[in-house]
Design a protein around this motif. Structure first.
Motif, PDB file in Angstrom:
ATOM      1  N   ALA A 119      27.939  15.481   3.866  1.00  0.00           N
ATOM      2  CA  ALA A 119      27.127  15.291   2.670  1.00  0.00           C
ATOM      3  C   ALA A 119      25.691  15.750   2.907  1.00  0.00           C
ATOM      4  O   ALA A 119      25.174  15.688   4.019  1.00  0.00           O
ATOM      5  CB  ALA A 119      27.151  13.826   2.259  1.00  0.00           C
ATOM      6  N   SER A 121      22.841  14.387   2.068  1.00  0.00           N
ATOM      7  CA  SER A 121      22.054  13.285   2.598  1.00  0.00           C
ATOM      8  C   SER A 121      22.684  12.824   3.908  1.00  0.00           C
ATOM      9  O   SER A 121      23.863  12.449   3.929  1.00  0.00           O
ATOM     10  CB  SER A 121      22.025  12.125   1.599  1.00  0.00           C
ATOM     11  OG  SER A 121      21.457  12.559   0.371  1.00  0.00           O
ATOM     12  N   TRP A 123      22.838  10.300   5.830  1.00  0.00           N
ATOM     13  CA  TRP A 123      23.452   8.988   6.041  1.00  0.00           C
ATOM     14  C   TRP A 123      24.757   8.825   5.283  1.00  0.00           C
ATOM     15  O   TRP A 123      25.454   7.827   5.457  1.00  0.00           O
ATOM     16  CB  TRP A 123      22.479   7.878   5.615  1.00  0.00           C
ATOM     17  CG  TRP A 123      22.180   7.914   4.146  1.00  0.00           C
ATOM     18  CD1 TRP A 123      22.825   7.240   3.153  1.00  0.00           C
ATOM     19  CD2 TRP A 123      21.192   8.713   3.502  1.00  0.00           C
ATOM     20  NE1 TRP A 123      22.296   7.558   1.937  1.00  0.00           N
ATOM     21  CE2 TRP A 123      21.279   8.478   2.123  1.00  0.00           C
ATOM     22  CE3 TRP A 123      20.214   9.616   3.968  1.00  0.00           C
ATOM     23  CZ2 TRP A 123      20.445   9.105   1.200  1.00  0.00           C
ATOM     24  CZ3 TRP A 123      19.393  10.236   3.056  1.00  0.00           C
ATOM     25  CH2 TRP A 123      19.512   9.978   1.689  1.00  0.00           C
ATOM     26  N   ALA A 124      25.121   9.781   4.451  1.00  0.00           N
ATOM     27  CA  ALA A 124      26.297   9.632   3.595  1.00  0.00           C
ATOM     28  C   ALA A 124      27.512  10.411   4.083  1.00  0.00           C
ATOM     29  O   ALA A 124      28.565  10.365   3.450  1.00  0.00           O
ATOM     30  CB  ALA A 124      25.957  10.071   2.166  1.00  0.00           C
ATOM     31  N   HIS A 126      30.936  11.393   5.905  1.00  0.00           N
ATOM     32  CA  HIS A 126      32.092  10.552   6.196  1.00  0.00           C
ATOM     33  C   HIS A 126      33.322  11.426   6.353  1.00  0.00           C
ATOM     34  O   HIS A 126      33.320  12.609   5.973  1.00  0.00           O
ATOM     35  CB  HIS A 126      32.321   9.538   5.079  1.00  0.00           C
ATOM     36  CG  HIS A 126      32.510  10.149   3.719  1.00  0.00           C
ATOM     37  ND1 HIS A 126      33.754  10.528   3.240  1.00  0.00           N
ATOM     38  CD2 HIS A 126      31.621  10.480   2.746  1.00  0.00           C
ATOM     39  CE1 HIS A 126      33.623  11.043   2.035  1.00  0.00           C
ATOM     40  NE2 HIS A 126      32.337  11.035   1.701  1.00  0.00           N
ATOM     41  N   GLU A 162      30.417   4.937   8.012  1.00  0.00           N
ATOM     42  CA  GLU A 162      30.753   5.137   6.600  1.00  0.00           C
ATOM     43  C   GLU A 162      32.221   4.912   6.273  1.00  0.00           C
ATOM     44  O   GLU A 162      32.855   5.698   5.575  1.00  0.00           O
ATOM     45  CB  GLU A 162      30.336   6.554   6.168  1.00  0.00           C
ATOM     46  CG  GLU A 162      28.854   6.815   6.259  1.00  0.00           C
ATOM     47  CD  GLU A 162      28.017   5.846   5.423  1.00  0.00           C
ATOM     48  OE1 GLU A 162      28.434   5.541   4.295  1.00  0.00           O
ATOM     49  OE2 GLU A 162      26.976   5.390   5.925  1.00  0.00           O
ATOM     50  N   HIS A 185      31.374  -1.253   5.253  1.00  0.00           N
ATOM     51  CA  HIS A 185      31.314  -0.432   4.034  1.00  0.00           C
ATOM     52  C   HIS A 185      32.418  -0.899   3.088  1.00  0.00           C
ATOM     53  O   HIS A 185      33.420  -0.206   2.884  1.00  0.00           O
ATOM     54  CB  HIS A 185      31.453   1.047   4.391  1.00  0.00           C
ATOM     55  CG  HIS A 185      30.368   1.535   5.287  1.00  0.00           C
ATOM     56  ND1 HIS A 185      30.435   1.433   6.667  1.00  0.00           N
ATOM     57  CD2 HIS A 185      29.165   2.097   5.002  1.00  0.00           C
ATOM     58  CE1 HIS A 185      29.333   1.925   7.191  1.00  0.00           C
ATOM     59  NE2 HIS A 185      28.546   2.321   6.221  1.00  0.00           N
ATOM     60  N   ARG A 188      34.541   1.069   0.578  1.00  0.00           N
ATOM     61  CA  ARG A 188      35.497   2.087   1.027  1.00  0.00           C
ATOM     62  C   ARG A 188      36.851   1.505   1.420  1.00  0.00           C
ATOM     63  O   ARG A 188      37.772   2.261   1.734  1.00  0.00           O
ATOM     64  CB  ARG A 188      34.919   2.885   2.198  1.00  0.00           C
ATOM     65  CG  ARG A 188      33.723   3.734   1.800  1.00  0.00           C
ATOM     66  CD  ARG A 188      33.360   4.721   2.892  1.00  0.00           C
ATOM     67  NE  ARG A 188      32.276   5.607   2.471  1.00  0.00           N
ATOM     68  CZ  ARG A 188      32.437   6.728   1.790  1.00  0.00           C
ATOM     69  NH1 ARG A 188      33.663   7.106   1.460  1.00  0.00           N
ATOM     70  NH2 ARG A 188      31.405   7.467   1.440  1.00  0.00           N
TER      71      ARG A 188
END
Length: 226
Positions: A119, A121, A123-124, A126, A162, A185, A188
């Motif tokens: 991703a 960003s 930190w996103a 996965h 994540e 998380h 998820r």
């Protein structure tokens, strides 16, 4: 390139990896504040640390400053973050930290790579799923947690991956692990996964650690006498 300082650690992050929200957290010194607090409560000099999910290398730098850089191993799946991590480790005198590239998708590794959603960003990122846009998906090495635990023999394991933590609690963990810290998380996976995590830690001789736990940061410590 954006520059930040948190607790005496100097961090640089390419503008392409930032949005306004995370930029503000970094600028205010609140980035990964709960994780940092938890790590500092349990870290000791000379302790071996395994971190899953390096991000920009902040927690790895923090751990290296306390435990010694030679005792820290950090794992990151997103290939675009590897130079960012290396740069932040170097500028903070933590170049001896071991950085591994790959995604931990289970207790066992393998020759077949994993599809990873890199991703924009940082930190996103996965492990890719049906919602991942094809242009963001890259193949990365598949690492096994069992191999990592055996090779690094950490006393402290930290993870923020994540949702991939859902695949790491199907078998007991080794006795040399004294502390585990993770960001959950729940968006998820169902609550049954959280129950499985807690049950696995209990079967491994680890119990809930209330001191560093906060919100989605769930921590465990080895029961005394084990």
């Amino acid at each position: 390139m954006a520059e930040f300082e948190i607790g005496g650690l100097r961090l640089e992050v390419p503008d392409a990896h930032l949005n306004d929200r995370i930029r503000a957290k970094l600028a205010a010194g609140g980035y990964e504040g709960h994780e940092a607090r938890a790590a500092l409560m349990r870290l000791r000099e000379g302790q071996r640390v395994l971190e899953l999910g390096s991000g920009i290398g902040y927690i790895a730098c923090l751990c290296a400053r306390v435990a010694g850089a030679e005792n820290v191993t950090t794992v990151e799946a997103n290939p675009g973050l590897l130079p960012v991590i290396a740069g932040n480790l170097a500028r903070n005198g933590c170049g001896a930290v071991t950085v591994l590239h790959g995604a931990v998708g289970g207790m066992e590794g393998g020759d077949t790579p994993l599809a990873f959603d890199a991703a924009r960003s940082f930190w996103a990122g996965h492990i890719a799923d049906e919602a991942s846009a094809s242009e963001r998906v890259v193949e990365v090495p598949r690492l096994g947690l069992g191999d990592l635990l055996a090779d690094t023999r950490p006393g402290l394991v930290i993870m923020d991956i994540e949702g991939a933590e859902a695949h790491l609690f199907d078998a007991p963990w080794p006795d040399h692990v004294r502390h585990v810290m993770m960001e959950l998380h729940p968006g998820r996976y169902p609550d049954t996964v959280i129950r499985r995590i807690v049950d696995c830690m209990s079967a491994s001789g680890l119990t809930y650690d209330p001191g560093p736990s906060r919100g989605r940061i769930l921590c465990f410590r080895r029961v005394r006498g084990r």
